[in-house]
Design an enzyme around this catalytic site. Structure first.
Site, short mmCIF file in Angstrom:
data_model
loop_
_atom_site.label_atom_id
_atom_site.label_comp_id
_atom_site.label_asym_id
_atom_site.label_seq_id
_atom_site.Cartn_x
_atom_site.Cartn_y
_atom_site.Cartn_z
N SER A 96 0.35 2.50 -5.24
CA SER A 96 0.59 3.74 -4.49
C SER A 96 2.01 3.72 -3.92
O SER A 96 2.36 2.84 -3.12
CB SER A 96 -0.41 3.86 -3.35
OG SER A 96 0.04 4.85 -2.45
N HIS B 104 0.37 5.68 -8.59
CA HIS B 104 -0.52 6.52 -7.77
C HIS B 104 0.33 7.28 -6.75
O HIS B 104 1.09 6.67 -5.98
CB HIS B 104 -1.54 5.61 -7.08
CG HIS B 104 -2.59 6.32 -6.30
ND1 HIS B 104 -3.73 6.85 -6.88
CD2 HIS B 104 -2.68 6.60 -4.97
CE1 HIS B 104 -4.48 7.41 -5.94
NE2 HIS B 104 -3.86 7.28 -4.76
N ASP C 157 0.36 9.87 -3.66
CA ASP C 157 -0.46 10.44 -2.59
C ASP C 157 0.20 11.65 -1.96
O ASP C 157 1.19 11.53 -1.22
CB ASP C 157 -0.68 9.37 -1.50
CG ASP C 157 -1.61 8.27 -1.98
OD1 ASP C 157 -2.74 8.58 -2.38
OD2 ASP C 157 -1.18 7.10 -1.95
N MET D 218 -0.06 14.51 0.73
CA MET D 218 -0.78 14.82 1.98
C MET D 218 -0.16 16.03 2.65
O MET D 218 1.07 16.16 2.69
CB MET D 218 -0.70 13.64 2.94
CG MET D 218 -1.25 12.35 2.37
SD MET D 218 -1.22 11.05 3.62
CE MET D 218 -1.68 9.63 2.62
N HIS E 35 -2.88 12.16 -6.42
CA HIS E 35 -4.05 12.22 -5.53
C HIS E 35 -3.76 13.27 -4.45
O HIS E 35 -2.99 13.02 -3.53
CB HIS E 35 -4.27 10.82 -4.92
CG HIS E 35 -5.38 10.75 -3.94
ND1 HIS E 35 -5.55 9.66 -3.11
CD2 HIS E 35 -6.40 11.61 -3.64
CE1 HIS E 35 -6.62 9.86 -2.34
NE2 HIS E 35 -7.14 11.03 -2.64
N MET F 59 -4.46 15.09 -1.29
CA MET F 59 -5.20 15.08 -0.03
C MET F 59 -4.74 16.30 0.74
O MET F 59 -3.96 16.22 1.70
CB MET F 59 -4.93 13.78 0.73
CG MET F 59 -5.70 12.60 0.16
SD MET F 59 -5.02 11.02 0.67
CE MET F 59 -3.65 10.90 -0.46
N MET G 195 -12.75 6.74 -2.24
CA MET G 195 -11.90 6.32 -1.11
C MET G 195 -12.64 5.25 -0.33
O MET G 195 -13.78 5.45 0.09
CB MET G 195 -11.59 7.49 -0.18
CG MET G 195 -10.66 8.56 -0.72
SD MET G 195 -8.98 8.02 -1.07
CE MET G 195 -8.51 7.13 0.38
N ASP H 228 -9.61 3.36 -3.96
CA ASP H 228 -8.37 3.59 -3.22
C ASP H 228 -8.55 3.35 -1.73
O ASP H 228 -9.39 3.99 -1.09
CB ASP H 228 -7.95 5.06 -3.46
CG ASP H 228 -6.60 5.40 -2.88
OD1 ASP H 228 -5.86 4.49 -2.48
OD2 ASP H 228 -6.28 6.61 -2.84
C1 DX5 Z 1 -4.63 6.61 1.62
C2 DX5 Z 1 -4.07 6.79 0.24
C3 DX5 Z 1 -3.95 5.52 -0.49
C4 DX5 Z 1 -3.02 4.53 0.16
C5 DX5 Z 1 -3.49 3.16 -0.19
O1 DX5 Z 1 -4.93 7.80 2.21
O2 DX5 Z 1 -4.86 7.66 -0.54
O3 DX5 Z 1 -3.59 5.71 -1.86
O4 DX5 Z 1 -1.69 4.68 -0.22
O5 DX5 Z 1 -2.74 2.25 0.53
P1 DX5 Z 1 -3.29 0.83 0.91
O6 DX5 Z 1 -3.52 0.12 -0.38
O7 DX5 Z 1 -2.20 0.24 1.72
O8 DX5 Z 1 -4.56 1.03 1.66
ZN ZN Z 2 -4.47 7.68 -2.80
#
Ligand code: DX5
Ligand code: ZN
Length: 213
Positions: free
Chosen positions: A9, A34, A36, A38, A67, A69, A138, A176
């Site tokens: 990620s 990956h 993320d 947000m 991903h 969110m 998750m 994840d």
């Molecule tokens: C969290 C994200 C993850 C995050 C994982 O909301 O969706 O992808 O980056 O990071 P670690 O491995 O540090 O938990």
């Molecule tokens: Zn993620």
């Protein structure tokens, strides 16, 4: 024997050095990246949008695993479809018409993923398990990297693995949140195909070489 996909990620990387981080990911044997996204509404944090993904695309030949969110993911898939994303995953908790959105993502020529947060049971996505390319479990409450994996979520990986075998479905099971050397083998044994990993990978990715499938 199956291949386990490591999906680092980028959230855990230094955003001022994206190209170096993409090189680090590749050099250490990961097959996916990956990403993320947000929005500060679905989760209490913001990261990046389409431009960042698009700008990264020419600098990596790995699979881009987006991903989302975000609330109202249906507002965003069209634009993410133009970024060079390979997988687009959204949350069942943020969308009413998940079947429609899965097929919209597929129409855009992308692989479609559905994700569940720790408090959502597998049954919430049971009706679409035959339609998706990926299920993202998750194992932390989404929003931040560096959290501790919630052990009770592991059971959902086993459930998804059994359903997949029973019904002959094709989705990949991705995990994840808090994934690293101390739990990766357990997750693989439970049925995970993809390990999304942020902090533990960028700190020291050597554990990814020790996994046995
Ligand atoms: C969290 C994200 C993850 C995050 C994982 O909301 O969706 O992808 O980056 O990071 P670690 O491995 O540090 O938990
Ligand atoms: Zn993620």
């Amino acid at each position: 024997m199956k291949d386990i996909i490591i999906a680092p990620s980028m959230l855990a990387s230094d955003f001022s050095q994206v190209r170096e981080s993409l090189d680090f990911v590749k050099k250490n044997g990961a097959q996916w990246v990956h990403l993320d996204v947000m929005d500060g509404h679905f989760v209490p944090n913001m990261t990046f949008g389409t431009k960042f993904v698009q700008d990264m695309r020419p600098h990596s030949d790995l699979v881009f695993d987006v991903h989302l969110m975000v609330e109202n993911p249906e507002f965003f898939v069209e634009e993410f479809g133009k970024t060079g994303a390979d997988y687009i995953t959204f949350h069942v908790e943020s969308c009413y018409h998940i079947h429609r959105l899965i097929y919209r993502i597929k129409e855009l020529g992308k692989k479609a993923g559905i994700s569940i947060v720790p408090s959502t049971p597998v049954s919430a996505i049971a009706p679409v398990l035959g339609d998706v390319d990926l299920v993202l479990v998750m194992t932390v409450n989404p929003g931040f990297g560096g959290q501790k994996l919630i052990p009770s979520c592991i059971e959902k990986i086993s459930q998804l693995s059994s359903i997949k075998k029973e019904k002959g479905y094709n989705y990949l099971i991705s995990v994840d949140g808090g994934v690293g050397g101390s739990n990766a083998q357990t997750l693989v044994d439970a049925g995970a195909d993809v390990l999304a990993t942020g902090s533990a990978f960028f700190k020291d990715p050597s554990w990814t070489k020790t996994l046995q499938f």
